[in-house]
Design a protein around this motif. Structure first.
Motif, PDB file in Angstrom:
ATOM      1  N   UNK A   9      35.998  50.336  42.741  1.00  0.00           N
ATOM      2  CA  UNK A   9      37.404  49.955  42.844  1.00  0.00           C
ATOM      3  C   UNK A   9      38.306  51.018  42.260  1.00  0.00           C
ATOM      4  N   UNK A  10      39.601  50.821  42.441  1.00  0.00           N
ATOM      5  CA  UNK A  10      40.561  51.778  41.914  1.00  0.00           C
ATOM      6  C   UNK A  10      41.878  51.655  42.634  1.00  0.00           C
ATOM      7  N   UNK A  11      42.672  52.697  42.510  1.00  0.00           N
ATOM      8  CA  UNK A  11      43.993  52.737  43.125  1.00  0.00           C
ATOM      9  C   UNK A  11      43.918  53.530  44.429  1.00  0.00           C
ATOM     10  N   UNK A  12      44.450  52.958  45.482  1.00  0.00           N
ATOM     11  CA  UNK A  12      44.488  53.640  46.775  1.00  0.00           C
ATOM     12  C   UNK A  12      45.887  53.495  47.360  1.00  0.00           C
ATOM     13  N   UNK A  13      46.273  54.453  48.166  1.00  0.00           N
ATOM     14  CA  UNK A  13      47.549  54.382  48.860  1.00  0.00           C
ATOM     15  C   UNK A  13      47.403  53.543  50.129  1.00  0.00           C
ATOM     16  N   UNK A  90      45.750  43.851  50.323  1.00  0.00           N
ATOM     17  CA  UNK A  90      44.329  43.926  49.975  1.00  0.00           C
ATOM     18  C   UNK A  90      44.127  44.028  48.463  1.00  0.00           C
ATOM     19  N   UNK A  91      45.207  44.178  47.721  1.00  0.00           N
ATOM     20  CA  UNK A  91      45.120  44.253  46.268  1.00  0.00           C
ATOM     21  C   UNK A  91      44.516  42.973  45.714  1.00  0.00           C
ATOM     22  N   UNK A 116      38.373  45.916  40.418  1.00  0.00           N
ATOM     23  CA  UNK A 116      39.774  45.811  40.810  1.00  0.00           C
ATOM     24  C   UNK A 116      40.118  46.840  41.886  1.00  0.00           C
ATOM     25  N   UNK A 117      40.770  46.369  42.916  1.00  0.00           N
ATOM     26  CA  UNK A 117      41.311  47.242  43.962  1.00  0.00           C
ATOM     27  C   UNK A 117      42.825  47.050  43.985  1.00  0.00           C
ATOM     28  N   UNK A 118      43.547  48.156  43.852  1.00  0.00           N
ATOM     29  CA  UNK A 118      45.003  48.124  43.898  1.00  0.00           C
ATOM     30  C   UNK A 118      45.476  49.079  44.977  1.00  0.00           C
ATOM     31  N   UNK A 119      46.258  48.547  45.909  1.00  0.00           N
ATOM     32  CA  UNK A 119      46.782  49.362  47.005  1.00  0.00           C
ATOM     33  C   UNK A 119      48.292  49.460  46.832  1.00  0.00           C
ATOM     34  N   UNK A 120      48.740  50.654  46.519  1.00  0.00           N
ATOM     35  CA  UNK A 120      50.154  50.858  46.232  1.00  0.00           C
ATOM     36  C   UNK A 120      50.510  52.320  46.415  1.00  0.00           C
ATOM     37  N   UNK A 121      51.746  52.549  46.830  1.00  0.00           N
ATOM     38  CA  UNK A 121      52.233  53.928  46.939  1.00  0.00           C
ATOM     39  C   UNK A 121      52.940  54.350  45.651  1.00  0.00           C
TER      40      UNK A 121
END
Length: 121
Positions: A9-13, A90-91, A116-121
């Motif tokens: 998991x992690x931060x993705x755009x 999808x967060x 944790x998956x976080x999808x944010x710009x």
């Protein structure tokens, strides 16, 4: 004892990709179906995808169909979730779960701690 350990998991755009892994131990991994589920902040648990014990069949929630791919490597006791075209919705905290049977029944007896998956710009 049964252990399911998620990672990846992690931060993705938005529009990006992540690959989740779930390493299993303490049971005969190749004999059981596995699933991924997720829980977004303030929401209930949502099933995402399932796969038969031998990988011969897979299932997806409508919300992820065409974007996510579940797979497994029974030699490595690991199930994967490839997530493409990620959206902010999808967060969530993503969990893997062990099914009680070899075919996908949605009757789960063990869960991992989540990644944790976080999808944010």
């Amino acid at each position: 004892q049964v252990q399911l350990v998620e990672s990846g998991g992690g931060l993705a755009q938005p529009g990006g990709s992540l690959r989740l892994s779930c390493a299993a131990s303490g049971f005969t991994f190749s004999s059981y179906a596995m699933s991924w589920a997720r829980q977004a902040p303030g929401k209930g648990l949502e099933w995402v995808s399932g796969i038969y014990s031998d990988g011969s069949d897979t299932y997806y929630a409508d919300s992820v169909k065409g974007r996510f791919t579940i797979s497994r490597d029974n030699a490595k006791n690991t199930v994967y979730l490839q997530m493409n075209s990620l959206k902010p919705e999808d967060t969530a905290l993503y969990y893997c779960a062990k099914d009680r049977f070899s075919s996908w029944s949605q009757e789960y007896d063990y869960w991992g701690q989540g990644t944790q998956v976080t999808v944010s710009s």
